[in-house]
Motif scaffolding. Structure first.
Motif, mmCIF file in Angstrom:
data_model
loop_
_atom_site.group_PDB
_atom_site.id
_atom_site.type_symbol
_atom_site.label_atom_id
_atom_site.label_comp_id
_atom_site.label_asym_id
_atom_site.label_seq_id
_atom_site.Cartn_x
_atom_site.Cartn_y
_atom_site.Cartn_z
ATOM 1 N N ASP A 20 -0.983 5.023 -3.598
ATOM 2 C CA ASP A 20 -1.372 5.573 -1.709
ATOM 3 C C ASP A 20 -2.032 4.658 -1.731
ATOM 4 O OD1 ASP A 20 0.559 7.221 -1.220
ATOM 5 O OD2 ASP A 20 0.148 8.969 -1.847
ATOM 6 N N ASP A 21 -3.334 4.722 -2.763
ATOM 7 C CA ASP A 21 -4.599 4.284 -2.454
ATOM 8 C C ASP A 21 -4.370 2.406 -2.120
ATOM 9 O OD1 ASP A 21 -6.452 6.231 -3.257
ATOM 10 O OD2 ASP A 21 -6.602 5.950 -5.195
ATOM 11 N N ARG A 22 -3.733 1.366 -2.722
ATOM 12 C CA ARG A 22 -3.155 0.465 -2.844
ATOM 13 C C ARG A 22 -2.396 -0.073 -1.881
ATOM 14 N NH1 ARG A 22 -3.372 -3.812 -5.849
ATOM 15 N NH2 ARG A 22 -1.883 -5.564 -5.583
ATOM 16 N N ARG A 23 -1.569 0.798 -0.734
ATOM 17 C CA ARG A 23 -1.226 1.194 -0.164
ATOM 18 C C ARG A 23 -2.433 0.690 1.934
ATOM 19 N NH1 ARG A 23 0.322 4.409 3.067
ATOM 20 N NH2 ARG A 23 -0.320 6.120 1.873
ATOM 21 N N ARG A 24 -2.514 1.753 1.462
ATOM 22 C CA ARG A 24 -4.171 2.272 2.679
ATOM 23 C C ARG A 24 -4.840 0.354 2.344
ATOM 24 N NH1 ARG A 24 -6.403 6.251 0.290
ATOM 25 N NH2 ARG A 24 -4.093 7.960 0.643
ATOM 26 N N GLU A 25 -5.552 0.121 0.825
ATOM 27 C CA GLU A 25 -6.494 -1.032 1.344
ATOM 28 C C GLU A 25 -5.408 -1.968 1.954
ATOM 29 O OE1 GLU A 25 -6.987 -2.680 -2.203
ATOM 30 O OE2 GLU A 25 -8.474 -0.796 -3.532
ATOM 31 N N GLN A 26 -4.506 -2.249 1.382
ATOM 32 C CA GLN A 26 -3.220 -3.479 2.222
ATOM 33 C C GLN A 26 -2.930 -3.007 4.242
ATOM 34 O OE1 GLN A 26 0.216 -3.079 0.426
ATOM 35 N NE2 GLN A 26 0.026 -4.162 -1.262
#
Length: 59
Positions: A20-26
Motif C-alpha cells: 500500500d505504501d509503495r502504491r501510494r508513493e507511485q
C-alpha cells in the motif's frame, strides 16, 4: 517448522502495508509529475557522491 498463526497474520499485514505504501508513493510521484528512478541508478549516484566526498582534503 510450523509458524504461529498470529505471526503469519502479522507478516501478511506487514507485506500488505508495504505494498500500500509503495502504491501510494507511485500515485504521489505520478501526481507531482516525477518519475521513479531504478534503485541501481540511485546506488550509482550515491557511490559517486561518496567517492567525491572521500576525495576531499581534510578540513
Amino acid at each position: 517448522m510450523p509458524v504461529d498463526l498470529q505471526i503469519g497474520v502479522r507478516v501478511y499485514q506487514f507485506i500488505v502495508d508495504r505494498l500500500d505504501d509503495r502504491r501510494r508513493e507511485q500515485e504521489v510521484c505520478r501526481w507531482m509529475g516525477q518519475d521513479r528512478v531504478p534503485e541501481a541508478e540511485i546506488r550509482t549516484l550515491f557511490r559517486a557522491i561518496l567517492s567525491d566526498v572521500a576525495a576531499l582534503p581534510p578540513p
